[in-house]
Design a protein around this motif. Sequence first.
Motif, short mmCIF file in Angstrom:
data_model
loop_
_atom_site.label_atom_id
_atom_site.label_comp_id
_atom_site.label_asym_id
_atom_site.label_seq_id
_atom_site.Cartn_x
_atom_site.Cartn_y
_atom_site.Cartn_z
N UNK A 344 0.66 -1.19 -0.12
CA UNK A 344 -0.05 -0.07 0.00
C UNK A 344 0.84 1.11 -0.08
N UNK A 345 0.21 2.28 0.08
CA UNK A 345 1.10 3.86 -0.15
C UNK A 345 1.96 3.91 1.12
N UNK A 346 1.87 3.11 2.14
CA UNK A 346 3.10 3.34 3.30
C UNK A 346 4.22 2.69 2.94
N UNK A 375 -1.47 0.80 -9.61
CA UNK A 375 -2.93 1.17 -9.26
C UNK A 375 -2.78 1.92 -7.64
N UNK A 376 -1.63 2.44 -7.24
CA UNK A 376 -1.76 2.90 -5.66
C UNK A 376 -1.56 4.53 -6.28
N UNK A 377 -2.44 5.14 -5.90
CA UNK A 377 -2.51 6.43 -6.44
C UNK A 377 -1.94 7.33 -5.46
N UNK A 481 -3.29 16.27 -13.65
CA UNK A 481 -4.25 15.38 -13.99
C UNK A 481 -5.11 14.83 -13.13
N UNK A 482 -4.53 14.51 -11.89
CA UNK A 482 -5.32 13.97 -10.99
C UNK A 482 -5.59 14.64 -9.48
N UNK A 483 -4.78 15.72 -9.19
CA UNK A 483 -5.12 16.45 -7.88
C UNK A 483 -5.28 17.79 -7.98
N UNK A 484 -5.41 18.48 -9.15
CA UNK A 484 -5.29 20.02 -9.00
C UNK A 484 -6.68 20.59 -8.64
N UNK A 485 -7.86 19.59 -8.92
CA UNK A 485 -9.15 20.09 -8.59
C UNK A 485 -9.91 19.13 -7.47
N UNK A 490 -11.45 13.25 -5.97
CA UNK A 490 -12.55 12.29 -5.73
C UNK A 490 -12.69 11.09 -6.65
N UNK A 491 -12.16 11.42 -8.01
CA UNK A 491 -12.22 10.50 -8.99
C UNK A 491 -11.22 9.75 -9.16
N UNK A 492 -9.96 10.11 -8.51
CA UNK A 492 -8.88 9.43 -8.99
C UNK A 492 -8.76 8.00 -8.33
#
Length: 492
Positions: A344-346, A375-377, A481-485, A490-492
């Motif tokens: 996971x992300x950790x 697939x880990x955003x 693409x993924x974090x600016x708004x 929410x959709x990432x």
Amino acid sequence: MIRWIQFRNPSASISSLHHRLNSTTTTPNPITPVNPSHLLKVSTILYQQQNSPESRFHTSLNHCNFHLTHEFFLQICNQFPYSWKPIYKFHIFTQTHNFNHTSITLNKMLDVIGKSRNIDLLWDLVKEIGQRQLVNDKTYKIVVKTLASAREMKKCVDFFHIMNGFGYGYELGTLNKVVDMLCGCKLVEEAKYIVNKLKDGGSVKPDGFTYKCLIRGFCDVGDLVDASKIWNLLVDEGFEVEIDAVEKMMDTLFKTNRFDEAMKLFQSVRINRIDEVGLSTYKLVIGWMCRKDKLGHARMVFDEMRERGIEPDCEILGSLIYGFLSKARIREAYAIAEAIDNPDISVYHGLVKGLWRLKKANEATNVFREMIRRGCEPTMHTYVMLLQGHLGKRGRKGNDPLINFDTIFVGGLVKAGKSYEATKYIERVTNRGLEVPRFDYNRFLHYYSNEEGIIMFDAMSKKLREVGLFDLGDIFERYGQKMATREQRRDR
């Protein structure tokens, strides 16, 4: 500081779990949709005529022909979250139309009045609600939090006495919920005062859960002296120190650089209470040992955990990965990471942070690409670590404004309406007699997290690639693409 004790067997019951029922049972009111045009008309009248005479005010509201329901009252309260006068005048109007309040509507009104700090009106309404027998635990929390925030300590205690006069009694469960809430809001001194006053008056005797909340509250505000006093008081009164309270005390000792005392507490728990030491305790200790470069001790604790049959989670493995990388033992760190089936992300954060510490920013970016491929955003923390690794703590300097982060940061401050902060930043940068402040990547990303930021990050990534900074270009392109708004996050 802390009185070390021999722990007894864990008690089966920590606190009373009973709930006080309202003396009058009401059937739940069905939620009816609110007409938006009626809501707008009534809200406009409440705002524009809040200082008008009552007769004119009521006449204007009657002309709206709206359907008064409980949901409508709640929506009106949402329109004025910090203004008591429109809500209170609307409440008076509803009483002329046979509107029957519920605990939910009254608590909502109390919350608005409490946030506006109208203590006198709040106090009068509390008595009215008590007479109506519509007080519940939510009422206690709203009223006591408001009074404690305003430092109305005597009224905090008097509130319990008044409610007892209305037949609600002195409930330990209610006190515990109030104390837990106050400690969570960092009002632990006020919570301690209430507990002591009710205890000294013989109204409510605190239990182990009460003291645990106080210990946690004092730890959260960094007051280890008072936390230790509560700890010793808990022991003297014969209560059991719960393992989560022990972990909280250990965590605070670690955070305040009192490593030896934290380890002494951990050793005491291991000797006297080993059956209750679980994954969370090991996770806490191993994580802090790795941060403090005590990899050998972390390995010993990890081996003990495995011998007891406790399987490590990704967070513990991520801490060990960072510990190995901080000692430049790259092969062992990657061996741990590759053996994890579903990292996971950790785990990725442990790799990125460790490689950043070794000044291997390019390898950290490759980890960033790999976590995306699997697939880990990434989160905001991921981007901040990567930017610090590539650009340093003071940002990148350069003649081109597209890669001069001072220019970009100041532009973001101005666009966000933070002209004063922008001016102070420029003053510190241009004045050679002062140290240049640390570049705040969190603010930088936050101020450009909007629709304009999408365009800016795209243009920046292209410009960075043109000057050969491909890693930075990929990072900013992905962020845009993924974090600016908010919708992207929410959709990432």
